[in-house]
Design a protein around this motif. Structure first.
Motif, short mmCIF file in Angstrom:
data_model
loop_
_atom_site.label_atom_id
_atom_site.label_comp_id
_atom_site.label_asym_id
_atom_site.label_seq_id
_atom_site.Cartn_x
_atom_site.Cartn_y
_atom_site.Cartn_z
N THR A 3 -26.29 16.89 31.04
CA THR A 3 -27.71 16.03 31.30
C THR A 3 -27.38 14.45 31.39
O THR A 3 -28.29 13.78 31.83
CB THR A 3 -28.36 16.04 29.73
OG1 THR A 3 -27.51 15.26 28.78
CG2 THR A 3 -28.78 17.40 29.32
N MET A 86 -24.59 21.47 28.08
CA MET A 86 -26.10 21.61 27.58
C MET A 86 -25.96 22.88 26.88
O MET A 86 -25.52 23.87 27.47
CB MET A 86 -26.95 21.43 28.51
CG MET A 86 -28.20 21.37 28.23
SD MET A 86 -29.35 20.91 29.64
CE MET A 86 -30.67 21.73 29.03
N ASN A 89 -30.65 25.65 23.89
CA ASN A 89 -31.74 25.47 22.80
C ASN A 89 -31.77 23.69 22.65
O ASN A 89 -32.39 23.37 21.59
CB ASN A 89 -31.84 25.97 21.44
CG ASN A 89 -30.33 25.57 20.68
OD1 ASN A 89 -29.39 24.88 21.12
ND2 ASN A 89 -30.16 26.01 19.51
N SER A 90 -30.95 22.86 23.40
CA SER A 90 -31.20 21.53 23.26
C SER A 90 -32.07 20.80 24.10
O SER A 90 -32.72 21.52 24.91
CB SER A 90 -29.65 20.91 23.41
OG SER A 90 -29.28 21.18 24.65
N ARG A 91 -32.45 19.56 23.67
CA ARG A 91 -33.41 18.79 24.52
C ARG A 91 -32.57 18.38 25.76
O ARG A 91 -31.71 18.10 25.82
CB ARG A 91 -33.68 17.55 23.77
CG ARG A 91 -34.79 17.77 22.56
CD ARG A 91 -35.25 16.42 21.78
NE ARG A 91 -35.97 16.74 20.65
CZ ARG A 91 -36.91 17.23 20.56
NH1 ARG A 91 -37.85 17.29 21.75
NH2 ARG A 91 -37.70 17.42 19.52
N PHE A 92 -33.42 18.16 26.76
CA PHE A 92 -32.91 17.84 27.99
C PHE A 92 -33.49 16.37 28.33
O PHE A 92 -34.32 15.79 28.86
CB PHE A 92 -33.48 18.68 29.16
CG PHE A 92 -33.01 18.68 30.45
CD1 PHE A 92 -32.27 17.61 30.83
CD2 PHE A 92 -33.09 19.77 31.39
CE1 PHE A 92 -31.53 17.61 32.17
CE2 PHE A 92 -32.68 19.87 32.36
CZ PHE A 92 -31.78 18.57 33.23
N ASP A 93 -32.39 15.33 27.70
CA ASP A 93 -32.84 14.02 27.63
C ASP A 93 -32.56 13.34 29.11
O ASP A 93 -33.02 12.24 29.08
CB ASP A 93 -32.09 13.36 26.44
CG ASP A 93 -32.44 13.63 25.09
OD1 ASP A 93 -33.67 14.16 24.97
OD2 ASP A 93 -31.77 14.13 24.26
N HIS A 95 -30.85 13.90 33.20
CA HIS A 95 -31.39 14.94 34.25
C HIS A 95 -30.29 15.89 34.42
O HIS A 95 -29.34 15.99 33.80
CB HIS A 95 -31.63 13.85 35.49
CG HIS A 95 -30.59 13.32 36.28
ND1 HIS A 95 -29.87 12.12 35.75
CD2 HIS A 95 -29.97 13.58 37.27
CE1 HIS A 95 -28.76 12.13 36.56
NE2 HIS A 95 -28.86 12.97 37.58
#
Length: 196
Positions: A3, A86, A89-93, A95
């Motif tokens: 990310t 990544m 189940n993680s946030r895509f903070d 790009h």
């Protein structure tokens, strides 16, 4: 996939040449959590952990990656931006960052701007940037501030400055660039259509 949100800094401890490859041994705060065969992004380059010993881990940089990145210039003591791949189940903070460096750019200017920093980079004209578009510099997901055919600038907040190797970048420093994957596909499609 990554990310561009840097997890920590690693310190280069040993650099060993092996045929056309380079073995880098690094020390990091997450070494105890790593496993052999794991992908880690190093200054934007996806590399595989091949050995772990105490607080140190080793990755091998092949000739293709050495030709496209600044990793061949690393020496013991240098700081490297690290990000684990990544999880689903993680946030895509940031790009979409593939860890596939397109080219090396040169920093032409660093300006301190009352609490933040502006960095200007010059690159070859093969890839494009757009104002407010995404760019990955040494693995860090950033937003383009100004853009021309062969240069662009980014603004760095204090947190990023302190927690990445941006604090070591100065005029003349070489950095790894990964241009936005969507922009690269669009550029390729347009190029193919204009050649028909």
């Amino acid at each position: 996939m990554f990310t561009g949100i840097i997890e920590c800094l690693a310190t280069v401890k040993k650099v060993e040449k092996e045929k056309g490859n380079l073995n880098l041994s690094l020390e990091s705060s997450i070494t105890s959590e790593l496993k052999i065969d794991q992908s880690l992004c190093h200054n934007g380059v996806c590399l595989t952990v091949v050995e772990i010993e105490n607080d140190f881990y080793t990755v091998t940089v092949i000739e293709e990656s050495l030709n496209r990145s600044n990793l061949g210039k690393l020496i013991p003591g240098d700081l490297v931006n690290i990000e684990r791949s990544m999880s689903v189940n993680s946030r895509f903070d940031g790009h979409i960052v593939q860890g596939h460096v397109d080219e090396v750019a040169i920093c032409t200017e660093v300006l301190e701007t009352n609490g933040s920093w502006k960095y200007i980079f010059k690159h070859n004209k093969k890839n494009i940037t757009v104002v407010k578009g995404s760019i990955t510099i040494n693995g860090v997901s950033l937003t383009v501030v100004n853009s021309s055919s062969d240069s662009f600038s980014v603004a760095i907040i204090p947190y990023t400055y302190e927690n990445t190797n941006f604090k070591t970048i100065k005029s003349g420093s070489l950095v790894n660039l990964e241009f936005d994957i969507l922009g690269k596909y669009i550029s390729k499609i347009i190029d193919l259509k204009t050649k028909k």
